[in-house]
Design an enzyme around this catalytic site. Sequence first.
Site, PDB file in Angstrom:
ATOM      1  N   ASP A 134      -0.102   7.360  -1.391  1.00 25.76           N
ATOM      2  CA  ASP A 134       0.432   6.893  -0.110  1.00 25.76           C
ATOM      3  C   ASP A 134      -0.205   7.630   1.048  1.00 25.76           C
ATOM      4  OD1 ASP A 134       1.973   5.708   1.831  1.00 25.76           O
ATOM      5  OD2 ASP A 134       3.745   6.933   1.456  1.00 25.76           O
ATOM      6  N   ASP A 344      -3.029   1.747   6.144  1.00 26.28           N
ATOM      7  CA  ASP A 344      -2.033   2.318   5.242  1.00 26.28           C
ATOM      8  C   ASP A 344      -2.189   1.749   3.835  1.00 26.28           C
ATOM      9  OD1 ASP A 344       0.272   3.721   4.416  1.00 26.28           O
ATOM     10  OD2 ASP A 344       1.533   1.983   4.846  1.00 26.28           O
TER      11      ASP A 344
END
Length: 462
Positions: A134, A344
Amino acid sequence: MAYCHLLVCILLCSSYYSIVLAVNLNKFAVVPATSSDPNRASVPLVHRHGPCAPSAASGKPSLAERLRRDRARANYIVTKAAGRTAATTLSDTAAGDGGGTSIPAFLGDSVDSLEYVVTLGIGTPAVQQTVLIDTGSDLSWVQCKPCDAGECYAQKDPLFDPSSSSSYASIPCNSDACRKLEAGSYGHGCTSVSGGASLCEYGIEYGNRATTTGVYSTETLTLKPGVVVASFGFGCGDHQHGPYDKFDGLLGLGGAPESLVSQTSSQFGGPFSYCLPPTSGGAGFLALGAPNSRSNAAAGFSFTPMRRIPSVPTFYVVTLTGISVGGEPLAIPPSAFSSGMVIDSGTVITGLPATAYAALRSAFRSAMSEYRLLPPSNGVLDTCYDFTGHTNVTVPKVALTFSGGATIDLAVPAGVLVDGCLAFAGAGTDNTIGIIGNVNQRTFEVLYDSGKGIVGFRAGAC
């Protein structure tokens, strides 16, 4: 047995690509995975629910549930960055071609939309743990023994047992490391254990209200045999609540001091990259360190300036300047992109400012007019198609252009469509920061180099 498992993976991957080529022969190309670069540390990356995942979970959430979690995550990112989008462009300082490592990475499709997993070793002796990657968070964590009933979710692998590791160390509450954690976003005070010791506690709440708390600790992290990170700061989680899947934890790749990237900057130089595979049976990689300037892996990148939000060091921000559909640039004013886009790995659907999304949707629907448009049903995606009865489907190419002139042609269909839906959504007004989701990033090697202040894209990397 291992050979048979590999053969199944190859056959499934081959079958998928055959279907894609039959659907869109002129728009999609199958490319081999990236070759090994001795200058970097790399590990495999694969689909969380795919046949090649080392710790596959059953019971994949529905598309609607995954999109609900994805929207919650996106809203959290936008909210966190709201009012703080005056990002600064980093100076173009040189970063050396230091040694690195590469880890296989795999695509998964559940749990707060954190879609991709890698398998690492933690502790001495090393115990394998499969964790989500992440770039939108920093502190890494795994579930740890002991966990009272109901305080940890069920995972595929055994819980990590710190008492069985000779290199595990909990961080005292009254320490510089704990004070630094408390000064950031992940401090949660102190916790008392048997014997009266006061230990540093971490706490994280994600966008969908899933939480994890536990003891902030250090441990030996084995990226792959012979590549070790000593005294790696991570969370030993003993209280987890929320919609978690059966993964073992999370690997934070954001820009704050707690992330793996920051903690290993002296070892690997700071840059890192990944390639997200387009299918559940495909494999990509997570690599720490910059490609050697003399290697093939360093060629073929298109670069754009990286922007940072000083008050939110986690996020990596780039600036879109244009979008084209079917080779035709869309009439979008530059002001629509002025707030920037967070890139992201954990968000699925790209969120565009209102004006940009309206132009993209109109052009895409026009190009797809021969197919039946379905009514919105999941609350997020509004451009979905019924391809029933069509042997061949023609999907227009979508290209994104960034500041500095870098243009990437998204993979078709894997980088444009999700379950027959356009993988874009409106993200609010034009002064709202947007998010480039992981669907658009598929098959590209995405290189983050904070030292040079750039993000690079290399097509056909996995």
